[in-house]
Write a protein that holds these residues in place. Structure first.
Motif, PDB file in Angstrom:
ATOM      1  N   MET A  64       0.816  -1.205   0.000  1.00 20.44           N
ATOM      2  CA  MET A  64       0.000   0.000   0.000  1.00 20.44           C
ATOM      3  C   MET A  64       0.856   1.264   0.000  1.00 20.44           C
ATOM      4  N   GLU A  76      -2.266   2.637  -2.547  1.00 17.21           N
ATOM      5  CA  GLU A  76      -3.522   3.054  -1.921  1.00 17.21           C
ATOM      6  C   GLU A  76      -3.405   4.480  -1.410  1.00 17.21           C
ATOM      7  N   PRO A  77      -3.800   5.465  -2.203  1.00 13.43           N
ATOM      8  CA  PRO A  77      -4.318   5.277  -3.568  1.00 13.43           C
ATOM      9  C   PRO A  77      -3.183   5.139  -4.581  1.00 13.43           C
ATOM     10  N   LYS A 102      -6.572   8.836 -10.010  1.00  7.95           N
ATOM     11  CA  LYS A 102      -6.416   8.297  -8.658  1.00  7.95           C
ATOM     12  C   LYS A 102      -7.353   7.101  -8.489  1.00  7.95           C
ATOM     13  N   THR A 104      -8.690   4.012  -5.885  1.00  8.13           N
ATOM     14  CA  THR A 104      -8.770   3.529  -4.511  1.00  8.13           C
ATOM     15  C   THR A 104      -9.528   2.200  -4.477  1.00  8.13           C
ATOM     16  N   GLY A 105      -9.304   1.454  -3.409  1.00 11.64           N
ATOM     17  CA  GLY A 105      -9.959   0.161  -3.242  1.00 11.64           C
ATOM     18  C   GLY A 105      -9.055  -1.014  -3.515  1.00 11.64           C
ATOM     19  N   SER A 107      -6.520  -2.196  -1.886  1.00 12.47           N
ATOM     20  CA  SER A 107      -6.130  -2.992  -0.721  1.00 12.47           C
ATOM     21  C   SER A 107      -7.153  -4.056  -0.353  1.00 12.47           C
ATOM     22  N   HIS A 133     -12.574   2.343  -7.281  1.00 13.44           N
ATOM     23  CA  HIS A 133     -13.092   3.672  -7.624  1.00 13.44           C
ATOM     24  C   HIS A 133     -11.981   4.481  -8.262  1.00 13.44           C
TER      25      HIS A 133
END
Length: 259
Positions: A64, A76-77, A102, A104-105, A107, A133
């Motif tokens: 991450m 992440e992100p 960017k 995210t998600g 992890s 996302h």
């Protein structure tokens, strides 16, 4: 959906799943030794696949924030400065650019399969992401299914239940007296369950036209995704090949997977 936001995100996803060593910069001088925190598995071990999964799980917390020693960027992100995508065949004629991407998600992923077959120099990995996302600034111009599409603004995309399975087959060669591995074949397959997209400022801010286009894109995302699947698969293969080649060129096969 807008297949270019989807395509752009899937390209980023390909980078994430198999690690974009080519863009991450090490914080310290690179050495030819693997980091001490990496659990090394032996290729002849009877529990090789179990060891490989344990090694990956041990690395997961570090992924991450990134692992500069292995050229792995923070995930992440995941931030990508720019993605360009163009297509001018089939039912889609579009030119698009995505900036300040960017994601995210990442992890939240699960490992479905992690299998190593040293005798065949074959590596197989399958991961599933419950939801990703993406946000970015976008610029797009062209046609989808004969419908004009024009916009310049902000893009939001949600992908649900994305699964990617990748198979790598390599070939050994000698360099500086050591055994190295070069990947000859990369096969990628991906599936996803649902997509939702919203493009701000379509058609120079015409809200009525923009709302109708967003509705059309969301209702027809499956057909549009199938339209670009060959292009998407080829792009992912190219990215993954470049990424794994970087790793295998930096460390010998005997270091990565000793006998």
């Amino acid at each position: 959906m807008n297949q270019y936001c989807l395509t752009g995100l899937l390209l980023v996803l390909g980078v994430v799943l198999h690690v974009e060593w080519t863009t991450a910069k090490p914080q310290a001088k690179k050495t030819d030794q693997l980091p001490s925190f990496l659990k090394v598995c032996h290729r002849n071990a009877p529990d090789l696949d179990t060891c490989a999964r344990e090694s990956y799980e041990a690395l997961r917390p570090r992924l991450m924030e990134g692992i500069p020693e292995l050229y792995i960027p923070a995930m992440e992100p995941l931030v990508v400065p720019q993605v360009k995508m163009d297509q001018d065949s089939g039912a889609i004629y579009l030119h698009s650019v995505y900036r300040n991407v960017k994601v995210t998600g990442i992890s939240k992923h699960t490992v479905n399969e992690l299998r190593l077959e040293p005798s065949k120099l074959k590596f197989i990995v399958s991961l599933t992401f419950p939801k990703l996302h993406m946000e970015s600034d976008y610029s797009i111009k062209g046609k989808i299914m004969m419908m004009p599409l024009l916009g310049d603004g902000h893009c939001n995309v949600d992908l649900v239940n994305i699964t990617m399975r990748t198979e790598l087959i390599g070939q050994e060669y000698k360099k500086n007296g050591a055994n190295f591995l070069k990947i000859n074949t990369v096969t990628v397959k991906y599936e996803l369950s649902d997509v939702h997209i919203h493009l701000d400022n379509l058609f120079n801010g015409d809200k009525a036209l923009g709302d109708r286009m967003n509705e059309f894109l969301n209702e027809n995302w499956k057909a549009l995704a199938d339209e670009v699947r060959p292009l998407m698969t080829k792009a992912l293969v190219d990215i993954l090949r470049a990424s794994v080649d970087k790793l295998f060129a930096s460390f010998s096969y005997d270091d990565l997977l000793p006998k």
